[in-house]
Write an enzyme that holds these catalytic residues in place. Structure first.
Site, PDB file in Angstrom:
ATOM      1  N   PHE B 117       0.850  -1.190   0.000  1.00  0.00           N
ATOM      2  CA  PHE B 117       0.000   0.000   0.000  1.00  0.00           C
ATOM      3  C   PHE B 117       0.883   1.237   0.000  1.00  0.00           C
ATOM      4  CE2 PHE B 117      -4.514   1.164   0.849  1.00  0.00           C
ATOM      5  CZ  PHE B 117      -5.098   0.079   0.237  1.00  0.00           C
ATOM      6  N   GLN B 231      -8.088  14.754   3.369  1.00  0.00           N
ATOM      7  CA  GLN B 231      -7.309  13.988   2.395  1.00  0.00           C
ATOM      8  C   GLN B 231      -8.007  13.859   1.039  1.00  0.00           C
ATOM      9  OE1 GLN B 231      -6.517   9.525   2.908  1.00  0.00           O
ATOM     10  NE2 GLN B 231      -4.474  10.408   3.008  1.00  0.00           N
ATOM     11  N   HIS B 233      -7.916  11.674  -2.263  1.00  0.00           N
ATOM     12  CA  HIS B 233      -7.411  10.398  -2.781  1.00  0.00           C
ATOM     13  C   HIS B 233      -7.152  10.603  -4.270  1.00  0.00           C
ATOM     14  CE1 HIS B 233      -6.948   6.238  -3.835  1.00  0.00           C
ATOM     15  NE2 HIS B 233      -7.135   5.850  -2.596  1.00  0.00           N
ATOM     16  N   LEU B 243     -14.378   5.688  -5.714  1.00  0.00           N
ATOM     17  CA  LEU B 243     -12.971   5.354  -5.532  1.00  0.00           C
ATOM     18  C   LEU B 243     -12.496   4.157  -6.357  1.00  0.00           C
ATOM     19  CD1 LEU B 243     -10.361   5.759  -3.736  1.00  0.00           C
ATOM     20  CD2 LEU B 243     -11.279   3.945  -2.318  1.00  0.00           C
ATOM     21  N   GLU B 246      -6.408   2.226  -3.747  1.00  0.00           N
ATOM     22  CA  GLU B 246      -4.962   2.276  -3.821  1.00  0.00           C
ATOM     23  C   GLU B 246      -4.373   0.882  -4.102  1.00  0.00           C
ATOM     24  OE1 GLU B 246      -3.269   5.168  -1.246  1.00  0.00           O
ATOM     25  OE2 GLU B 246      -1.991   3.640  -0.351  1.00  0.00           O
ATOM     26  N   ARG B 286      -0.578   9.632  -0.443  1.00  0.00           N
ATOM     27  CA  ARG B 286      -1.700  10.229  -1.183  1.00  0.00           C
ATOM     28  C   ARG B 286      -1.556  11.725  -1.394  1.00  0.00           C
ATOM     29  NH1 ARG B 286      -6.393   6.695   1.789  1.00  0.00           N
ATOM     30  NH2 ARG B 286      -5.813   4.810   0.672  1.00  0.00           N
ATOM     31  N   HIS B 354     -11.622  12.315   0.399  1.00  0.00           N
ATOM     32  CA  HIS B 354     -11.701  10.917   0.801  1.00  0.00           C
ATOM     33  C   HIS B 354     -11.733  10.707   2.305  1.00  0.00           C
ATOM     34  CE1 HIS B 354     -11.036   6.645   0.499  1.00  0.00           C
ATOM     35  NE2 HIS B 354      -9.884   6.700   1.122  1.00  0.00           N
ATOM     36  N   ARG B 389      -3.072  10.749   6.381  1.00  0.00           N
ATOM     37  CA  ARG B 389      -3.240   9.353   6.782  1.00  0.00           C
ATOM     38  C   ARG B 389      -2.678   8.422   5.722  1.00  0.00           C
ATOM     39  NH1 ARG B 389      -7.330   5.138   5.647  1.00  0.00           N
ATOM     40  NH2 ARG B 389      -8.166   6.531   4.058  1.00  0.00           N
TER      41      ARG B 389
HETATM   42  C1  LIG Z   1     -14.318   4.451  -0.626  1.00  0.00           C
HETATM   43  C2  LIG Z   1     -13.475   4.328   0.611  1.00  0.00           C
HETATM   44  C3  LIG Z   1     -12.467   3.389   0.678  1.00  0.00           C
HETATM   45  C4  LIG Z   1     -11.680   3.253   1.812  1.00  0.00           C
HETATM   46  N1  LIG Z   1     -10.708   2.312   1.834  1.00  0.00           N
HETATM   47  C5  LIG Z   1      -9.957   2.166   2.952  1.00  0.00           C
HETATM   48  C6  LIG Z   1      -8.943   1.167   3.011  1.00  0.00           C
HETATM   49  O1  LIG Z   1      -8.728   0.395   2.072  1.00  0.00           O
HETATM   50  N2  LIG Z   1      -8.208   1.062   4.141  1.00  0.00           N
HETATM   51  C7  LIG Z   1      -8.421   1.883   5.217  1.00  0.00           C
HETATM   52  O2  LIG Z   1      -7.744   1.719   6.225  1.00  0.00           O
HETATM   53  N3  LIG Z   1      -9.386   2.827   5.184  1.00  0.00           N
HETATM   54  C8  LIG Z   1     -10.155   2.985   4.084  1.00  0.00           C
HETATM   55  N4  LIG Z   1     -11.121   3.963   4.050  1.00  0.00           N
HETATM   56  C9  LIG Z   1     -11.398   4.752   5.260  1.00  0.00           C
HETATM   57  C10 LIG Z   1     -12.235   3.948   6.253  1.00  0.00           C
HETATM   58  O3  LIG Z   1     -13.089   3.090   5.565  1.00  0.00           O
HETATM   59  C11 LIG Z   1     -13.085   4.828   7.152  1.00  0.00           C
HETATM   60  O4  LIG Z   1     -12.291   5.823   7.710  1.00  0.00           O
HETATM   61  C12 LIG Z   1     -13.723   4.029   8.267  1.00  0.00           C
HETATM   62  O5  LIG Z   1     -14.414   2.932   7.761  1.00  0.00           O
HETATM   63  C13 LIG Z   1     -14.640   4.867   9.126  1.00  0.00           C
HETATM   64  O6  LIG Z   1     -15.314   4.030  10.034  1.00  0.00           O
HETATM   65  P1  LIG Z   1     -16.177   4.613  11.210  1.00  0.00           P
HETATM   66  O7  LIG Z   1     -16.691   3.450  11.997  1.00  0.00           O
HETATM   67  O8  LIG Z   1     -15.420   5.641  11.931  1.00  0.00           O
HETATM   68  O9  LIG Z   1     -17.390   5.371  10.497  1.00  0.00           O
HETATM   69  P2  LIG Z   1     -18.523   4.889   9.485  1.00  0.00           P
HETATM   70  O10 LIG Z   1     -18.348   3.509   9.010  1.00  0.00           O
HETATM   71  O11 LIG Z   1     -18.654   5.971   8.490  1.00  0.00           O
HETATM   72  O12 LIG Z   1     -19.805   4.849  10.405  1.00  0.00           O
HETATM   73  C14 LIG Z   1     -20.428   5.998  10.899  1.00  0.00           C
HETATM   74  C15 LIG Z   1     -21.667   5.567  11.641  1.00  0.00           C
HETATM   75  O13 LIG Z   1     -22.227   6.677  12.312  1.00  0.00           O
HETATM   76  C16 LIG Z   1     -23.604   6.719  12.100  1.00  0.00           C
HETATM   77  N5  LIG Z   1     -24.052   8.107  12.240  1.00  0.00           N
HETATM   78  C17 LIG Z   1     -23.492   9.211  11.700  1.00  0.00           C
HETATM   79  N6  LIG Z   1     -24.218  10.303  12.056  1.00  0.00           N
HETATM   80  C18 LIG Z   1     -25.234   9.863  12.830  1.00  0.00           C
HETATM   81  C19 LIG Z   1     -26.337  10.504  13.498  1.00  0.00           C
HETATM   82  N7  LIG Z   1     -26.558  11.821  13.414  1.00  0.00           N
HETATM   83  N8  LIG Z   1     -27.196   9.737  14.187  1.00  0.00           N
HETATM   84  C20 LIG Z   1     -27.015   8.385  14.262  1.00  0.00           C
HETATM   85  N9  LIG Z   1     -26.009   7.745  13.652  1.00  0.00           N
HETATM   86  C21 LIG Z   1     -25.133   8.475  12.950  1.00  0.00           C
HETATM   87  C22 LIG Z   1     -23.780   6.143  10.723  1.00  0.00           C
HETATM   88  O14 LIG Z   1     -25.093   5.677  10.561  1.00  0.00           O
HETATM   89  C23 LIG Z   1     -22.763   5.012  10.754  1.00  0.00           C
HETATM   90  O15 LIG Z   1     -23.321   3.881  11.379  1.00  0.00           O
HETATM   91  C24 LIG Z   1     -11.908   4.104   2.920  1.00  0.00           C
HETATM   92  C25 LIG Z   1     -12.909   5.061   2.860  1.00  0.00           C
HETATM   93  C26 LIG Z   1     -13.694   5.189   1.715  1.00  0.00           C
HETATM   94  C27 LIG Z   1     -14.739   6.234   1.666  1.00  0.00           C
END
Ligand SMILES: Cc1cc2nc3c(=O)[nH]c(=O)nc-3n(C[C@H](O)[C@H](O)[C@H](O)COP(=O)(O)OP(=O)(O)OC[C@H]3O[C@@H](n4cnc5c(N)ncnc54)[C@H](O)[C@@H]3O)c2cc1C
Ligand code: SF4
Ligand code: FES
Lengths: 255, 596
Positions: B117, B231, B233, B243, B246, B286, B354, B389
């Site tokens: 990566f 960030q 991407h 996306l 990577e 990135r 991203h 990141r």
């Molecule tokens: C396309 C893409 C590809 C990626 N690929 C990678 C990768 O290969 N490797 C890597 O390390 N990272 C990657 N990332 C980054 C990583 O996926 C995210 O940073 C991470 O999954 C975030 O997880 P989280 O649990 O913090 O939030 P999320 O999974 O976004 O969850 C947020 C939660 O909060 C809830 N929520 C939000 N607001 C409210 C509200 N007002 N009331 C109630 N609930 C609410 C939502 O419903 C959801 O359940 C990628 C990101 C994207 C967008």
């Protein structure tokens, strides 16, 4: 969003099912004219309607990339993901968008999927270890071949399109149905899992695999090639074999 | 108002929230957990992560390498004590996911396989084909079903936190299906609401990534830290921002300009070789790759498409079989959305927003400065990502610190009691009134979809890959104007059932406040570092003045108050940040200096 490849002024008619329980006595179709471009999805058309024409239209969406499973819709009568279905498939004809079949309509294009989620909760959808292992012992070994035995079934995005396609589920909501059977099978077929016995009663009940009438439309509409019909068939076979085994295997009936 | 009493309430059921919930259930099954999410857990945006998650497994790799890559990638702004804890717990957490059933890709002998990566010296990215986040999320969600103490509130929207007696004691939520308010009383609250990328226009993010938790904590006095670091991407679909992971480059993909030339060699990332080499060329970080795109565009060496300027992501030489096996989702996206077969033609790509490096300030224990309030995942700034990141560090961030938040919140909850119900309910009623205000028609004629669009355009103009004071000031002014107009938003839809018009207006309220924190943090950082690059006389990193975290404090109706705090440095002095051959040279020199 897609000004580029739009022949200037091109547009397409989108008919959307409306139903607001507090004010509409019954569902009806409402027609909108939205800008057309070759690469616009049905979801983008709905977003255009919501942002620019009628903000009261409700529908679920999030990822836009066919992975979160939110945007299942009936599109010209076929269960599809709105974000991965493009207006070009219908243009210059019109597109008719409705909520997924076989689920109660909450409002407009939003359906109540609690039945699906409840069934998921029932099937023990987690590893029940065949052999316990601590974290410092590292990962379970699982060869690519063992992985292949269940991987396809683990690709289910819970979009419920297969339920909207399943005539049996339409007749009998107690039927476990395609997607959940695929997920149940996903755990049974995982080399790390030993929970088959716990899941057997659900799988082999009348509402389990035997409820299926082998139409296979579920697999046709599945956007992720999970092939739930295949999971059902494998388990019908297994279920039938179990049944016959009781007669041939000495002592087998006691299990 | 209906009330539900829990020991711990978690807002967000993505990777971080689910991991926290399981940690509490395992720590003490007698503690009740309210797990709140505005969408069904498996719709959370963790689902979209493609490439994979970092954890040291190879014999020639080490925690020290992972530490160095992370700190180096973060351009000096990582809190190193937190990074030390982080790298030491990644592999354990990924193994835990394996035990719970995550279908990680395997080597022929049945062991975990890892891929390369960007910015990582040695391959350490665990992956499940190119749907790693999807599999992690479903594994966590399905495993969470095992624990009876977790009570889910699926499709409940958090409208406010309840803060009483100087500590956080609950959440006010709206049931999306009915519009009904519920007070969820809790001894501790964890925010796991994900990033805020939707303050921008083109992004890889789902519609739900609207910074809600950040705004809620911020309104209650918790600082947002390092918000200027957003960030980009480098390889996203034009028009939509979707996306192309990577991992495309980790598997050996090339980036080419209009002449077919691998232009990254002109930006200190070379030399260009046929085989991918870690931290060289396409496997640079990135921020550098997105900046290189910007320069290519200025030089007129990009490809013009219907949706703007692009470069080519060339995967043809990987061959059909490898593409189908390792990058099936990428094939699907290219074929279905662009009608391009990546085995036969290059994919046009450009940078898009991203990831939110900044967030609610949280310490190593995931605790925020507001007692009783914890934050984990993308909504938090715990100090591991610094100014940029590294790919595959976030999917482990959410489980390592999701678990930490769960364990710590459980401990805290056992030691406190709640204020009387009546007091909390009074607060909740106030929150209800505020949340209902956009539905009161006499307010004005503004439409939130219009304001949202203007915000995103302005953020892109002012806080893009390169920034200047003049552009940032224009965005500061614009956001202030939009916040003022927000007070006049009228929501057409007045019904209670599934009123997404109304919830969209509330989300815009969150977005605007977070956007304001981003642009004010940015304009005050008078240097260039990581994802914050300036063109107006502050082109260099300035450690003397800005080796510090930005802290943005809510300023009521006005702009935030900006302060600074120290970066925790344990064992790695921020050195020259270079990649490619220049990076190797710089490293050798630093080693020599250290020994000589
Ligand atoms: C396309 C893409 C590809 C990626 N690929 C990678 C990768 O290969 N490797 C890597 O390390 N990272 C990657 N990332 C980054 C990583 O996926 C995210 O940073 C991470 O999954 C975030 O997880 P989280 O649990 O913090 O939030 P999320 O999974 O976004 O969850 C947020 C939660 O909060 C809830 N929520 C939000 N607001 C409210 C509200 N007002 N009331 C109630 N609930 C609410 C939502 O419903 C959801 O359940 C990628 C990101 C994207 C967008
Ligand atoms: S099996 Fe396929 S159609 Fe059915 S829910 Fe899963 S992904 Fe959707
Ligand atoms: S929006 Fe996520 S599947 Fe369509």
């Amino acid at each position: 969003m897609a000004e580029g490849d739009r022949s200037p002024g091109a547009s397409i008619e989108v008919e959307v099912l409306r139903y607001r329980p507090e004010q509409d006595s019954e569902p009806f179709y409402q027609s909108f004219t939205v800008p057309y471009a070759e690469d616009l999805s049905v979801l983008q058309a709905l977003q255009h309607i919501k942002d620019d024409l009628d903000s009261t239209l409700s529908f679920r969406w999030s990822c836009r990339m066919a992975i979160c499973g939110s945007c299942g819709l009936m599109i010209n009568g076929i269960p599809k993901l709105g974000c991965r279905t493009f207006l070009r498939e219908y243009y210059p004809g019109r597109v008719r968008v409705g909520p997924l079949n076989h689920f109660p309509i909450e409002r407009d294009l939003v359906v109540d999927i609690e039945d699906f989620v409840g069934k998921l909760e029932k099937i023990h959808p987690y590893i029940i270890p065949r052999e316990p292992r601590t974290l410092d012992q590292g990962e379970y070994l699982q060869t690519p071949r063992q992985l292949q035995r269940y991987l396809q079934f683990s690709n289910c995005i819970n979009c419920t399109l297969c339920y909207a396609a399943c005539p049996q589920y339409g007749l009998d909501p107690a039927f476990l149905g395609p997607g959940i059977t695929a997920l149940l099978h996903r755990y049974n077929a995982d080399s790390r899992d030993g929970g088959q016995a716990k899941r057997a009663a659900i799988m082999h009940a009348e509402d389990g695999v035997w409820g299926c009438t082998a139409v296979s439309y579920c697999s046709e509409v599945c956007p992720k090639a999970v092939d739930p019909a295949n999971a059902i068939n494998q388990n019908k076979m297994a279920s039938a074999m179990d049944y016959f085994l009781r007669f041939v295997k000495p002592g087998g009936a006691r299990k | 108002m209906e009330t539900y009493k829990a020991d711990v309430a978690i807002v967000g059921a993505g990777g971080a929230g689910l991991r926290a919930a399981i940690a509490i259930a395992e720590a003490d099954p007698a503690l009740t957990v309210a797990l709140i999410s505005k969408v069904y857990p498996m719709r959370s945006h963790t689902v979209a992560a493609e490439g994979g998650a970092a954890g040291v497994v190879q014999a020639h790799d080490s925690l020290e390498h992972h530490f160095n890559d992370t700190v180096h990638g973060g351009d000096g702004l990582c809190d190193q004590d937190v990074v030390e804890y982080f790298v030491a717990h990644c592999t354990e957490e990924l193994t835990q996911l394996e035990h719970w059933g995550c279908p990680w890709s395997r080597k022929p002998d049945g062991r975990i396989d890892v891929r390369a990566f960007g910015g990582m010296k040695i391959e350490r990215t665990w992956f499940a084909a190119d749907t790693s986040g999807f599999h992690m999320l479903h594994t966590l969600f399905q495993t969470s079903i095992k624990y009876p103490s977790i009570r889910r509130f699926d499709e409940y929207f958090a409208a406010d936190l309840v803060v009483e007696d100087g500590r956080c004691q609950g959440v006010v939520v709206i049931e999306v299906a009915t519009g009904q308010f519920t007070l969820i009383q809790a001894k501790a609250v964890i925010l796991a609401t994900g990033g805020a990328g939707r303050v921008f226009r083109e992004s890889t993010l789902g519609g739900i990534v609207t910074g809600d938790g950040m705004a809620l904590a911020y309104r209650h006095g918790a600082p947002l830290r390092d918000m200027e670091f957003m960030q980009y991407h480098p390889t996203c679909m034009l028009g939509t921002g979707l996306l192309f992971t990577e991992a495309c480059r980790g598997e050996g993909g090339f980036l080419r300009n209009r002449d077919g030339y691998r232009y990254l060699q002109d930006y200190g990332l070379g030399p260009a070789e046929d085989k991918p080499r870690n931290k060289f060329m396409e496997l640079g970080p990135r921020d550098r790759l997105s900046q290189a795109f910007w320069h290519e565009e200025k030089k007129g060496r990009t490809v013009t498409t219907a949706h703007g300027e692009a470069v080519h992501l060339d995967l043809r030489h990987l061959g059909e079989n490898k593409l189908r096996e390792r990058l099936p989702l990428i094939c699907e996206l290219a074929e279905e959305y662009l009608k391009i077969d990546p085995a036969r033609a290059p994919i046009p790509v450009r940078p898009a927003i991203h990831y939110t490096m900044g967030g609610i300030y949280a310490d190593l224990r995931a605790a925020t400065p507001l007692p009783g309030l914890y934050a984990a995942g993308e909504c938090a700034s715990n100090g591991i990502h610094g100014a940029n990141r590294l790919g595959s560090n976030s999917l482990v961030d959410i489980i390592v610190f999701g678990k930490m938040a769960g364990v710590e919140a459980a401990k805290y909850a056992r030691g406190v009691s709640q204020s009387p119900h009546g007091v909390l309910e009074k607060q909740a009623r106030g929150a209800q009134e505020r949340a209902l205000s956009p539905l009161r028609s006499a307010r004005g004629k503004e439409r939130h979809s219009v304001l949202r669009r203007e915000m995103a355009q302005s953020m892109e103009a002012g806080c893009g890959i390169y920034r200047t004071a003049a552009d940032m000031q224009a965005t500061c002014d614009k956001i202030a104007e939009l916040r003022e107009r927000y007070g006049r938003v009228d929501v057409n839809d007045k019904s209670s059932v599934w009123n997404s018009d109304w919830l969209g207006a509330l989300e815009l309220g969150y977005l605007l406040e977070v956007a304001q924190a981003v642009v004010h943090s940015a304009i005050n950082r008078k240097e260039s570092r990581g994802a914050h690059q300036r063109l107006d006389g502050y082109e260099q990193r300035d450690d003397a003045n800005f080796l510090r975290h930005t802290m943005a404090y809510h300023g009521g109706g006005g702009p935030p108050r900006i302060g600074y705090s120290d970066v925790v440095i344990t064992r790695s002095k921020p050195g020259t940040r270079a990649y490619g051959a220049a990076g190797e040279q710089a490293q050798a020199q630093e080693r020599k200096a250290a020994h000589g």
